[in-house]
Design a protein around this motif. Structure first.
Motif, PDB file in Angstrom:
ATOM      1  N   TRP A 169       0.830  -1.210   0.000  1.00 25.84           N
ATOM      2  CA  TRP A 169       0.000   0.000   0.000  1.00 25.84           C
ATOM      3  C   TRP A 169       0.859   1.253   0.000  1.00 25.84           C
ATOM      4  O   TRP A 169       0.507   2.252  -0.629  1.00 25.84           O
ATOM      5  N   ARG A 170       1.994   1.205   0.660  1.00 24.23           N
ATOM      6  CA  ARG A 170       2.829   2.402   0.790  1.00 24.23           C
ATOM      7  C   ARG A 170       3.649   2.678  -0.454  1.00 24.23           C
ATOM      8  O   ARG A 170       3.857   3.837  -0.828  1.00 24.23           O
ATOM      9  N   TRP A 171       4.154   1.650  -1.147  1.00 23.35           N
ATOM     10  CA  TRP A 171       5.142   1.860  -2.198  1.00 23.35           C
ATOM     11  C   TRP A 171       4.664   1.533  -3.604  1.00 23.35           C
ATOM     12  O   TRP A 171       5.399   1.770  -4.561  1.00 23.35           O
ATOM     13  N   THR A 172       3.470   0.995  -3.760  1.00 22.99           N
ATOM     14  CA  THR A 172       2.988   0.698  -5.102  1.00 22.99           C
ATOM     15  C   THR A 172       2.817   1.967  -5.930  1.00 22.99           C
ATOM     16  O   THR A 172       3.174   2.017  -7.110  1.00 22.99           O
ATOM     17  N   GLY A 173       2.271   3.025  -5.339  1.00 21.83           N
ATOM     18  CA  GLY A 173       2.085   4.273  -6.058  1.00 21.83           C
ATOM     19  C   GLY A 173       3.379   4.905  -6.505  1.00 21.83           C
ATOM     20  O   GLY A 173       3.463   5.495  -7.600  1.00 21.83           O
ATOM     21  N   TYR A 174       4.416   4.784  -5.685  1.00 19.47           N
ATOM     22  CA  TYR A 174       5.728   5.326  -6.061  1.00 19.47           C
ATOM     23  C   TYR A 174       6.271   4.651  -7.317  1.00 19.47           C
ATOM     24  O   TYR A 174       6.714   5.310  -8.264  1.00 19.47           O
ATOM     25  N   ASN A 175       6.223   3.331  -7.343  1.00 18.47           N
ATOM     26  CA  ASN A 175       6.686   2.605  -8.529  1.00 18.47           C
ATOM     27  C   ASN A 175       5.784   2.863  -9.731  1.00 18.47           C
ATOM     28  O   ASN A 175       6.253   2.902 -10.871  1.00 18.47           O
ATOM     29  N   ALA A 176       4.484   3.043  -9.476  1.00 19.04           N
ATOM     30  CA  ALA A 176       3.561   3.326 -10.577  1.00 19.04           C
ATOM     31  C   ALA A 176       3.893   4.658 -11.250  1.00 19.04           C
ATOM     32  O   ALA A 176       3.804   4.781 -12.477  1.00 19.04           O
ATOM     33  N   LEU A 177       4.264   5.654 -10.482  1.00 17.81           N
ATOM     34  CA  LEU A 177       4.627   6.946 -11.075  1.00 17.81           C
ATOM     35  C   LEU A 177       5.900   6.839 -11.910  1.00 17.81           C
ATOM     36  O   LEU A 177       6.039   7.512 -12.933  1.00 17.81           O
ATOM     37  N   ILE A 178       6.833   6.011 -11.482  1.00 17.82           N
ATOM     38  CA  ILE A 178       8.045   5.806 -12.281  1.00 17.82           C
ATOM     39  C   ILE A 178       7.691   5.131 -13.608  1.00 17.82           C
ATOM     40  O   ILE A 178       8.168   5.537 -14.683  1.00 17.82           O
ATOM     41  N   TYR A 179       6.842   4.109 -13.555  1.00 18.99           N
ATOM     42  CA  TYR A 179       6.406   3.454 -14.789  1.00 18.99           C
ATOM     43  C   TYR A 179       5.613   4.412 -15.669  1.00 18.99           C
ATOM     44  O   TYR A 179       5.761   4.393 -16.903  1.00 18.99           O
ATOM     45  N   LEU A 180       4.789   5.238 -15.059  1.00 20.86           N
ATOM     46  CA  LEU A 180       3.979   6.177 -15.830  1.00 20.86           C
ATOM     47  C   LEU A 180       4.856   7.188 -16.566  1.00 20.86           C
ATOM     48  O   LEU A 180       4.607   7.492 -17.736  1.00 20.86           O
ATOM     49  N   ALA A 181       5.869   7.694 -15.893  1.00 23.30           N
ATOM     50  CA  ALA A 181       6.782   8.634 -16.542  1.00 23.30           C
ATOM     51  C   ALA A 181       7.521   7.962 -17.699  1.00 23.30           C
ATOM     52  O   ALA A 181       7.726   8.583 -18.757  1.00 23.30           O
ATOM     53  N   ALA A 182       7.896   6.707 -17.518  1.00 31.37           N
ATOM     54  CA  ALA A 182       8.575   5.989 -18.606  1.00 31.37           C
ATOM     55  C   ALA A 182       7.620   5.704 -19.761  1.00 31.37           C
ATOM     56  O   ALA A 182       8.018   5.746 -20.934  1.00 31.37           O
ATOM     57  N   MET A 183       6.353   5.399 -19.460  1.00 38.04           N
ATOM     58  CA  MET A 183       5.375   5.154 -20.517  1.00 38.04           C
ATOM     59  C   MET A 183       5.125   6.398 -21.353  1.00 38.04           C
ATOM     60  O   MET A 183       4.967   6.325 -22.580  1.00 38.04           O
ATOM     61  N   GLN A 184       5.090   7.559 -20.729  1.00 33.76           N
ATOM     62  CA  GLN A 184       4.840   8.787 -21.463  1.00 33.76           C
ATOM     63  C   GLN A 184       6.011   9.185 -22.348  1.00 33.76           C
ATOM     64  O   GLN A 184       5.848  10.016 -23.241  1.00 33.76           O
ATOM     65  N   ALA A 185       7.181   8.608 -22.102  1.00 33.78           N
ATOM     66  CA  ALA A 185       8.340   8.892 -22.942  1.00 33.78           C
ATOM     67  C   ALA A 185       8.415   7.982 -24.173  1.00 33.78           C
ATOM     68  O   ALA A 185       9.267   8.192 -25.037  1.00 33.78           O
ATOM     69  N   ILE A 186       7.541   6.977 -24.257  1.00 31.85           N
ATOM     70  CA  ILE A 186       7.537   6.078 -25.415  1.00 31.85           C
ATOM     71  C   ILE A 186       6.915   6.814 -26.608  1.00 31.85           C
ATOM     72  O   ILE A 186       5.831   7.392 -26.478  1.00 31.85           O
ATOM     73  N   PRO A 187       7.553   6.816 -27.757  1.00 34.26           N
ATOM     74  CA  PRO A 187       6.974   7.517 -28.932  1.00 34.26           C
ATOM     75  C   PRO A 187       5.621   6.927 -29.323  1.00 34.26           C
ATOM     76  O   PRO A 187       5.444   5.711 -29.396  1.00 34.26           O
ATOM     77  N   ARG A 188       4.655   7.787 -29.584  1.00 33.25           N
ATOM     78  CA  ARG A 188       3.320   7.345 -29.973  1.00 33.25           C
ATOM     79  C   ARG A 188       3.307   6.729 -31.362  1.00 33.25           C
ATOM     80  O   ARG A 188       2.388   5.983 -31.710  1.00 33.25           O
ATOM     81  N   ASP A 189       4.332   7.030 -32.156  1.00 32.70           N
ATOM     82  CA  ASP A 189       4.385   6.464 -33.505  1.00 32.70           C
ATOM     83  C   ASP A 189       4.448   4.944 -33.476  1.00 32.70           C
ATOM     84  O   ASP A 189       3.939   4.279 -34.390  1.00 32.70           O
ATOM     85  N   LEU A 190       5.078   4.390 -32.457  1.00 30.95           N
ATOM     86  CA  LEU A 190       5.177   2.934 -32.361  1.00 30.95           C
ATOM     87  C   LEU A 190       3.794   2.307 -32.197  1.00 30.95           C
ATOM     88  O   LEU A 190       3.487   1.280 -32.827  1.00 30.95           O
ATOM     89  N   TYR A 191       2.960   2.909 -31.357  1.00 36.96           N
ATOM     90  CA  TYR A 191       1.610   2.380 -31.152  1.00 36.96           C
ATOM     91  C   TYR A 191       0.747   2.585 -32.397  1.00 36.96           C
ATOM     92  O   TYR A 191      -0.064   1.716 -32.746  1.00 36.96           O
ATOM     93  N   GLU A 192       0.911   3.715 -33.082  1.00 38.35           N
ATOM     94  CA  GLU A 192       0.131   3.952 -34.289  1.00 38.35           C
ATOM     95  C   GLU A 192       0.503   2.957 -35.386  1.00 38.35           C
ATOM     96  O   GLU A 192      -0.373   2.432 -36.092  1.00 38.35           O
ATOM     97  N   ALA A 193       1.793   2.685 -35.530  1.00 38.56           N
ATOM     98  CA  ALA A 193       2.230   1.710 -36.531  1.00 38.56           C
ATOM     99  C   ALA A 193       1.725   0.311 -36.179  1.00 38.56           C
ATOM    100  O   ALA A 193       1.303  -0.457 -37.061  1.00 38.56           O
ATOM    101  N   ALA A 194       1.742  -0.026 -34.891  1.00 38.65           N
ATOM    102  CA  ALA A 194       1.246  -1.340 -34.471  1.00 38.65           C
ATOM    103  C   ALA A 194      -0.254  -1.460 -34.698  1.00 38.65           C
ATOM    104  O   ALA A 194      -0.750  -2.527 -35.084  1.00 38.65           O
ATOM    105  N   SER A 195      -0.985  -0.368 -34.475  1.00 42.59           N
ATOM    106  CA  SER A 195      -2.432  -0.392 -34.719  1.00 42.59           C
ATOM    107  C   SER A 195      -2.738  -0.579 -36.195  1.00 42.59           C
ATOM    108  O   SER A 195      -3.675  -1.298 -36.570  1.00 42.59           O
ATOM    109  N   ILE A 196      -1.957   0.068 -37.050  1.00 41.61           N
ATOM    110  CA  ILE A 196      -2.149  -0.102 -38.497  1.00 41.61           C
ATOM    111  C   ILE A 196      -1.894  -1.542 -38.913  1.00 41.61           C
ATOM    112  O   ILE A 196      -2.586  -2.099 -39.782  1.00 41.61           O
ATOM    113  N   ASP A 197      -0.914  -2.171 -38.272  1.00 35.02           N
ATOM    114  CA  ASP A 197      -0.600  -3.574 -38.585  1.00 35.02           C
ATOM    115  C   ASP A 197      -1.595  -4.549 -37.978  1.00 35.02           C
ATOM    116  O   ASP A 197      -1.478  -5.756 -38.194  1.00 35.02           O
TER     117      ASP A 197
END
Length: 315
Positions: free
Chosen positions: A184-212
């Motif tokens: 309960w105490r540390w899950t949110g901390y790790n989630a914010l780190i993952y969230l920041a890393a997810m937002q740095a992923i280029p959206r073009d990769l997901y758009e290309a995957a959706s087209i495929d």
């Protein structure tokens, strides 16, 4: 004569002659200044990090008393430690709570970050909400969870329809309760780190995957997880260090008792070290316990790094 004066007045002034820099000045700016700028950190680390580490090793080789004799015993403390059943009990408790807390914590953090990365109403409010457990005092957290897991009037016992279950009396129940508190105490901390890393992923990769024609689940496993590898390695290492050096949560769960229950059901290695140092005043033996904990953390972090660096099919 006038034209000559006009031309001479309009002609640009000769460039100023700059004095060449000395070799000493160039060497100082390039070689010395960077080390001077980073030196405060290394000086503080040497004083408050390396010196205590080396001094603890020196103390572990002695029969050290606070105001008494300090006899050299070599590796006798380590030999006695390896034959100490209470120490191995604390090791088993530490690794048990580490597994129960760390693996669900990282999995839940990854799922939470993936949910917060999607478009939803009040998304900013949810993102701020995951920070609340991390900024809450651990004493307050322990008091609340102590009430939740109380034997006679606890909400968890009422929810599970158990009749007066004492969560501190059994090894597995105490491990589970403390692991829930840590998650309960540390899950949110790790989630914010993952969230920041997810937002740095280029959206073009997901758009290309959706087209495929890739589904959302496949995009998560084939794009998101491999791109999150540095963040996963970081959170795994930090969670390993925190999980194996667990101290505050079990101590507060036992209401300040470092014995970890009547039979040491949830006494961790850090609690065992504290008990030997500040209750039995065996500083040499406690220093040996701390160095054994240090070596265990290094070993587990090394294998955790080898495991997590293979995420995404890379070596």
């Amino acid at each position: 004569m006038l034209d000559v004066r006009k031309r001479s007045a309009a002609s640009p002034a000769p460039p100023a002659v700059t004095k060449p820099r000395s070799r000493w000045s160039t060497w100082f700016d390039i070689k010395a200044v960077p080390y001077l700028l980073v030196s405060p950190y290394f000086i503080l680390f040497a004083v408050f990090g390396l010196f205590p580490l080396g001094f603890t090793l020196w103390v572990s080789l002695h029969d050290w008393e606070l105001a008494g004799d300090r006899d050299w015993v070599g590796f006798a403390n380590y030999t006695e430690l390896l034959q100490d059943g209470e120490f191995w009990n604390s090791v088993a408790n530490t690794f048990g709570m580490f597994v129960l807390a760390t693996i669900p914590q990282l999995v839940l953090a990854l799922m939470l970050a993936n949910a917060l990365n999607k478009r939803m109403r009040f998304r900013l409010l949810y993102r701020l909400g995951v920070l609340v457990p991390m900024v809450t005092s651990i004493v307050a957290v322990a008091v609340v969870f102590g009430q939740l897991f109380a034997r006679d009037y606890g909400f968890v016992n009422w929810l599970l329809r158990t009749d007066g279950l004492d969560w501190t009396a059994d090894k597995w129940s105490s491990w589970s309760a403390i692991s829930v508190m840590v998650d309960w105490r540390w899950t949110g901390y790790n989630a914010l780190i993952y969230l920041a890393a997810m937002q740095a992923i280029p959206r073009d990769l997901y758009e290309a995957a959706s087209i495929d024609g890739a589904s959302s689940r496949r995009q998560f496993w084939q794009i998101t997880i491999p791109m999150l590898k540095p963040a996963i390695v970081f959170t795994t290492i930090t969670s390993t260090i925190g999980g194996l050096s667990l101290f505050t949560e079990p101590v507060m769960f036992a209401q300040g008792d470092v014995g970890g229950g009547s039979l040491g059901q949830f006494q961790t290695v850090a609690m065992y070290m504290y008990e030997n140092a500040f209750r039995h005043f065996e500083y040499g033996y406690a220093s040996a316990v701390s160095w054994m904990l240090f070596m265990m953390i290094l070993l587990v972090c090394f294998f955790s790094f080898l495991f997590t660096r293979r995420i995404g099919g890379t070596k």
